[in-house]
Design a protein around this motif. Structure first.
Motif, PDB file in Angstrom:
ATOM      1  N   PHE A 104       0.820  -1.214   0.000  1.00 28.65           N
ATOM      2  CA  PHE A 104       0.000   0.000   0.000  1.00 28.65           C
ATOM      3  C   PHE A 104       0.855   1.266   0.000  1.00 28.65           C
ATOM      4  N   ALA A 105       1.989   1.224   0.677  1.00 33.99           N
ATOM      5  CA  ALA A 105       2.876   2.384   0.708  1.00 33.99           C
ATOM      6  C   ALA A 105       3.537   2.626  -0.645  1.00 33.99           C
ATOM      7  N   ARG A 106       3.478   1.645  -1.538  1.00 26.16           N
ATOM      8  CA  ARG A 106       4.057   1.799  -2.869  1.00 26.16           C
ATOM      9  C   ARG A 106       3.063   2.381  -3.870  1.00 26.16           C
ATOM     10  N   LEU A 107       1.785   2.381  -3.513  1.00 25.83           N
ATOM     11  CA  LEU A 107       0.757   2.833  -4.448  1.00 25.83           C
ATOM     12  C   LEU A 107       0.658   4.352  -4.425  1.00 25.83           C
ATOM     13  N   ARG A 108       0.614   4.957  -5.602  1.00 22.89           N
ATOM     14  CA  ARG A 108       0.436   6.398  -5.714  1.00 22.89           C
ATOM     15  C   ARG A 108      -0.906   6.650  -6.389  1.00 22.89           C
ATOM     16  N   GLY A 109      -1.835   7.178  -5.627  1.00 23.77           N
ATOM     17  CA  GLY A 109      -3.155   7.394  -6.205  1.00 23.77           C
ATOM     18  C   GLY A 109      -4.223   7.515  -5.142  1.00 23.77           C
ATOM     19  N   MET A 110      -5.451   7.244  -5.549  1.00 22.78           N
ATOM     20  CA  MET A 110      -6.598   7.283  -4.630  1.00 22.78           C
ATOM     21  C   MET A 110      -7.230   5.901  -4.653  1.00 22.78           C
ATOM     22  N   PHE A 111      -7.551   5.369  -3.477  1.00 24.65           N
ATOM     23  CA  PHE A 111      -8.050   3.996  -3.473  1.00 24.65           C
ATOM     24  C   PHE A 111      -8.716   3.605  -2.165  1.00 24.65           C
ATOM     25  N   ALA A 112      -9.616   2.644  -2.285  1.00 24.93           N
ATOM     26  CA  ALA A 112     -10.126   1.848  -1.174  1.00 24.93           C
ATOM     27  C   ALA A 112     -10.046   0.411  -1.662  1.00 24.93           C
ATOM     28  N   ILE A 113      -9.424  -0.455  -0.878  1.00 32.00           N
ATOM     29  CA  ILE A 113      -9.062  -1.796  -1.342  1.00 32.00           C
ATOM     30  C   ILE A 113      -9.456  -2.828  -0.291  1.00 32.00           C
ATOM     31  N   ALA A 114      -9.913  -3.979  -0.750  1.00 30.53           N
ATOM     32  CA  ALA A 114     -10.111  -5.133   0.136  1.00 30.53           C
ATOM     33  C   ALA A 114      -9.522  -6.359  -0.553  1.00 30.53           C
ATOM     34  N   ILE A 115      -8.724  -7.125   0.197  1.00 32.05           N
ATOM     35  CA  ILE A 115      -8.064  -8.314  -0.350  1.00 32.05           C
ATOM     36  C   ILE A 115      -8.290  -9.486   0.602  1.00 32.05           C
ATOM     37  N   VAL A 117      -7.852  -8.021   4.359  1.00 30.17           N
ATOM     38  CA  VAL A 117      -7.164  -6.756   4.581  1.00 30.17           C
ATOM     39  C   VAL A 117      -7.896  -5.673   3.798  1.00 30.17           C
ATOM     40  N   ILE A 118      -8.250  -4.572   4.481  1.00 31.81           N
ATOM     41  CA  ILE A 118      -8.838  -3.428   3.796  1.00 31.81           C
ATOM     42  C   ILE A 118      -7.923  -2.228   4.025  1.00 31.81           C
ATOM     43  N   ALA A 119      -7.837  -1.334   3.031  1.00 29.51           N
ATOM     44  CA  ALA A 119      -6.931  -0.189   3.129  1.00 29.51           C
ATOM     45  C   ALA A 119      -7.527   1.001   2.399  1.00 29.51           C
ATOM     46  N   GLU A 174      -3.633  -0.377  11.572  1.00 29.61           N
ATOM     47  CA  GLU A 174      -2.339   0.292  11.634  1.00 29.61           C
ATOM     48  C   GLU A 174      -2.223   1.323  10.528  1.00 29.61           C
ATOM     49  N   ALA A 175      -1.361   2.310  10.749  1.00 30.72           N
ATOM     50  CA  ALA A 175      -1.085   3.332   9.734  1.00 30.72           C
ATOM     51  C   ALA A 175       0.065   2.852   8.861  1.00 30.72           C
TER      52      ALA A 175
END
Length: 641
Positions: free
Chosen positions: A114-125, A134-136, A216-217
């Protein structure tokens, strides 16, 4: 751009109709494709608005071995660079979508991705073998993500509607959220107006594993001004960052345009877009013909300068405003009392007739100090040299100053400023943009708990120093006002019309750059957004650089006395007030009378109550129960129920 939803069910018993209903509630966010995934432990749903790779990238997306499932809302602007890195590590791709990049990034780096992604997102895996979900959420909270924990199970979704789809969920009003709403005009993260539901904080992830949950952040913004930085060097760095960010935000396989206000923020985005784009740019604007705050002349000048294909719509009582406001109650999902939602609603509808993606200037004010409230903070510190009794006496005299029908008149600003100077500085900052004071809430709320905006100013915000408190309040506004008011407003109003809106200023590299700037490069004396204006000095006309900020908003004071009065009076009827068991009828009726008889301008206060009551009625929110004590919600670990 999409919407996502899902829930766990460890007992292996589930009804497919539930995930279908939750997914269907998001179709406006993704009319191009809908899909669900069900297993014995989890159900996931996604709807898709196709922006990149129109032929592939359907969701949910499942790994070849069937063990990992992804639902994803957003855009990843560095997906091509990540794809190349992943291919060098042996990953093989079947599509050109950014969705598959997110899936394979997770397979390669797990939650560090997630720290590698550049953009806007809501994700669930979902990881089947590990019984792990995991949701982020993106760093700035551009995309929404709600969650609810019940009996060790996790429910989540892009909108509250997805959680309301579960019949056992009680739609009870959260009293802490209500008090924040009445004070701030929005509900700050992680709170919501619904008991038991939280927003996942921006820059955070939540991990559920067989009933245990941890949050966690993965990113935290630090304000660390570099005092040795030169203005010229800052201009050059911002120039490079903006050009790269706008280039990234222009990536799309569908028609794209720009929301144009004629101010420096949207004009800056247009300038870089025109520099990078060979084709004629489409621009979209709202006007308020005949009003003092109408920006049409500035907008048309900029549109002509850059030879855009310009479209505009005049927002006036000739439109069916009450019908649009009624729809807001549904699509707002969680109410926010920002009256700017109405013009953004019409702007989104106008834009969607021509494009699928629009770029906007959101975020620049919070990064570089564009709001008049930052000047108010500074002047309020000076006003402390005047004894409080004198300030109260002056405020009393000003009550004889006739109220104005202007959107935000000098009379309104002066009175509000003096009221704010009588509060502690942190509370005053939120009061400039807020509505009901604690004393006013005491007049009409039947019961209040100890909730206070002071609780939001925790130790993680920069402290005021010898240079003042600007960074402290910029940090507050980025964390709360930007995410929970401005970005929520844009997301809900645009997605209601299946339109994706992208804010290039909120590339996290620009946000981090702004946090490193000395405060005088943001505000210096009476000049706001210093580094941005210096950068654009030779690029934009002086009329744009020198004009005062107007803001996209409605004349709430005037319209609630006129064209919107029937809707207000019907919605805030005596019966409706009594039915909530939350408010003293005489208190609300007093505010209405004060406004209608022009003894005070309370249009924004009444707008917030109007939206709240419409939302309660729309979603059948239970309000009659006795409020519980406020609980402070922080990132924490949960144990299995």
């Amino acid at each position: 751009m999409c919407g996502i939803t899902g829930f766990t069910h460890r007992d292996g018993v589930f009804d497919r109709a539930r995930i279908c209903a939750a997914t269907d509630s998001l179709v406006h966010r993704g009319p191009d494709q809908q899909g669900t995934y069900e297993s014995a432990i989890v159900s996931l749903g996604a709807v898709r608005l196709k922006i990149i790779d129109l032929q592939a990238g359907d969701q949910p997306m499942i790994s070849e071995d069937g063990n990992t499932v992804l639902v994803f809302n957003g855009e990843i602007y560095n997906h091509r660079e990540l794809r190349a890195e992943l291919e060098s590590r042996g990953e093989k791709f079947k599509t050109s979508s950014d969705t598959e990049v997110v899936l394979r990034a997770f397979l390669q780096w797990d939650k560090d991705c997630f720290a590698r992604l550049r953009g806007m997102f809501a994700i669930a895996i979902w990881s089947q073998d590990a019984r792990r979900l995991v949701i982020a959420r993106d760093r700035l909270g551009i995309k929404p993500l709600y969650f609810h924990l019940r009996g060790g199970e996790l429910y989540f979704g892009s909108e509250l509607k997805t959680i309301f789809a579960h019949p056992e969920f009680k739609r009870e009003l959260d009293f802490t959220g209500l008090q924040y709403y009445l004070s701030l005009n929005y509900v700050p993260c992680p709170h919501t107006l619904v008991r038991g539901v939280e927003k996942l904080p921006p820059g955070h992830l939540l991990e559920w594993q067989d009933g245990d949950v941890e949050m966690e952040a993965y990113w935290r913004l630090r304000f660390e001004p570099q005092k040795q930085k030169s203005l010229e060097g800052a201009q050059e760095e911002l120039d490079n960052l903006l050009r790269e960010s706008v280039r990234d935000h222009l990536i799309a396989d569908v028609p794209l345009g720009i929301w144009l206000s004629g101010g420096i923020d949207s004009s800056t985005i247009l300038h870089y877009t025109r520099e990078l784009c060979s084709s004629r740019v489409k621009t979209f604007s709202i006007s308020f013909a005949g009003r003092s705050f109408d920006e049409t002349s500035y907008i048309r000048d900029i549109a002509a300068r850059y030879d855009t294909e310009h479209h505009e719509l005049d927002v006036s009582p000739s439109l069916d405003l009450p019908a649009a406001i009624e729809e807001l109650a549904y699509y707002s999902d969680e109410p926010f009392a920002d009256a700017g939602a109405l013009p953004v609603w019409f702007l989104s509808a106008l834009s969607r007739k021509h494009v699928t993606v629009a770029l906007s200037g959101e975020g620049a004010d919070e990064l570089f100090g564009g709001y008049i409230t930052y000047a108010a903070d500074r002047y309020a510190a000076l006003a402390q040299n005047v004894a409080p009794p004198i300030r109260r006496g002056l405020l009393g005299l000003l009550q004889h100053w006739p109220v104005s029908n202007d959107k935000i008149s000098l009379e309104y600003k002066v009175k509000r400023f003096l009221e704010g100077t009588l509060l502690p500085s942190d509370e005053a900052h939120t009061y400039w943009n807020g509505t009901f004071s604690a004393a006013q809430q005491d007049q009409f709320l039947r019961q209040r708990n100890r909730t206070s905006v002071k609780d939001l100013f925790d130790s993680d915000l920069p402290a005021a120093d010898e240079n003042g408190s600007l960074n402290r309040y910029l940090a507050f506004d980025q964390r709360y006002y930007l995410a929970d008011d401005i970005l929520q407003k844009v997301d809900r109003m645009s997605m209601a019309h299946s339109l994706e809106v992208r804010p290039p200023f909120l590339d996290h590299r620009i946000v981090e750059f702004a946090a490193r700037l000395p405060e005088q490069m943001k505000i210096d004396g009476r000049q706001h957004k210093v580094v941005l204006k210096r950068l654009m000095r030779d690029k934009l006309p002086m009329s744009v650089l020198r004009r005062a900020k107007t803001g996209l908003d409605i004349p709430a004071h005037d319209w609630l006395r006129g064209t919107l009065r029937p809707l207000l009076m019907d919605t805030l009827s005596a019966a409706a007030i009594d039915e909530t068991n939350l408010f003293r009828r005489e208190g609300i009726e007093f505010f209405i009378k004060e406004h209608m008889e022009r003894r005070a301008n309370l249009g924004y206060h009444l707008w917030g109550l109007l939206i709240l009551f419409l939302w309660i009625r729309q979603w059948n929110i239970q309000t009659a129960s006795v409020p519980r004590a406020a609980e402070k919600i922080v990132a924490r670990a949960f144990t299995r129920a």
